[in-house]
Design a protein around this motif. Sequence first.
Motif, PDB file in Angstrom:
ATOM      1  N   SER A  16      54.335  17.921  32.740  1.00 16.09           N
ATOM      2  CA  SER A  16      53.035  17.963  33.416  1.00 16.09           C
ATOM      3  C   SER A  16      52.545  16.552  33.685  1.00 16.09           C
ATOM      4  O   SER A  16      52.710  15.659  32.865  1.00 16.09           O
ATOM      5  N   VAL A  17      51.916  16.396  34.833  1.00 19.54           N
ATOM      6  CA  VAL A  17      51.333  15.120  35.223  1.00 19.54           C
ATOM      7  C   VAL A  17      49.939  15.405  35.727  1.00 19.54           C
ATOM      8  O   VAL A  17      49.742  16.302  36.543  1.00 19.54           O
ATOM      9  N   ARG A  18      48.966  14.667  35.237  1.00 23.71           N
ATOM     10  CA  ARG A  18      47.586  14.858  35.687  1.00 23.71           C
ATOM     11  C   ARG A  18      47.337  13.977  36.908  1.00 23.71           C
ATOM     12  O   ARG A  18      47.556  12.765  36.870  1.00 23.71           O
ATOM     13  N   LEU A  19      46.902  14.608  37.987  1.00 19.44           N
ATOM     14  CA  LEU A  19      46.612  13.899  39.224  1.00 19.44           C
ATOM     15  C   LEU A  19      45.249  14.346  39.745  1.00 19.44           C
ATOM     16  O   LEU A  19      44.875  15.508  39.591  1.00 19.44           O
ATOM     17  N   SER A  20      44.564  13.427  40.387  1.00 15.67           N
ATOM     18  CA  SER A  20      43.334  13.816  41.067  1.00 15.67           C
ATOM     19  C   SER A  20      43.740  14.581  42.324  1.00 15.67           C
ATOM     20  O   SER A  20      44.888  14.481  42.778  1.00 15.67           O
ATOM     21  N   GLU A  23      45.185  12.127  44.801  1.00 15.62           N
ATOM     22  CA  GLU A  23      46.537  11.684  44.438  1.00 15.62           C
ATOM     23  C   GLU A  23      47.556  12.787  44.723  1.00 15.62           C
ATOM     24  O   GLU A  23      48.634  12.516  45.266  1.00 15.62           O
ATOM     25  N   HIS A  24      47.204  14.011  44.362  1.00 13.27           N
ATOM     26  CA  HIS A  24      48.110  15.140  44.590  1.00 13.27           C
ATOM     27  C   HIS A  24      48.393  15.313  46.073  1.00 13.27           C
ATOM     28  O   HIS A  24      49.549  15.463  46.482  1.00 13.27           O
TER      29      HIS A  24
END
Length: 120
Positions: A16-20, A23-24
């Motif tokens: 998992s990667v957290r992106l705004s 950004e996504h």
Amino acid sequence: MARPAKSDTEKRRVTSVRLSPVEHDALLSRASVSGLSLSEYLRLAGLHRPLPATVRAPVVAGASFELVEQLRRVGVNLNQLTRLSHIDAVHHAELASTLDDLRGVLALLMPPAGAGDTEH
């Protein structure tokens, strides 16, 4: 016949990667332009492997980057609205109207398939 099981070295793990949202959307756009899924784009970029050259041709020869980018953004927004519509099981009239408008704009910008082909 079932597909053979993958070895441990062939199996992929989920990370998992957290992106705004911004950004996504930016990464999704870059992946799309490269003709890759987001997962494959991130995998290649993260491992410093060469990314393929842009696969998709411009909407119209000579179309400005700004026009293509704005159309991409409209497409992203339309996709998000469609997903929400499916989740809520609600059909929004605005969504259908927006889709019709977008189809009209694309019809003006994109020549019909084979329009550039000439027979000699």
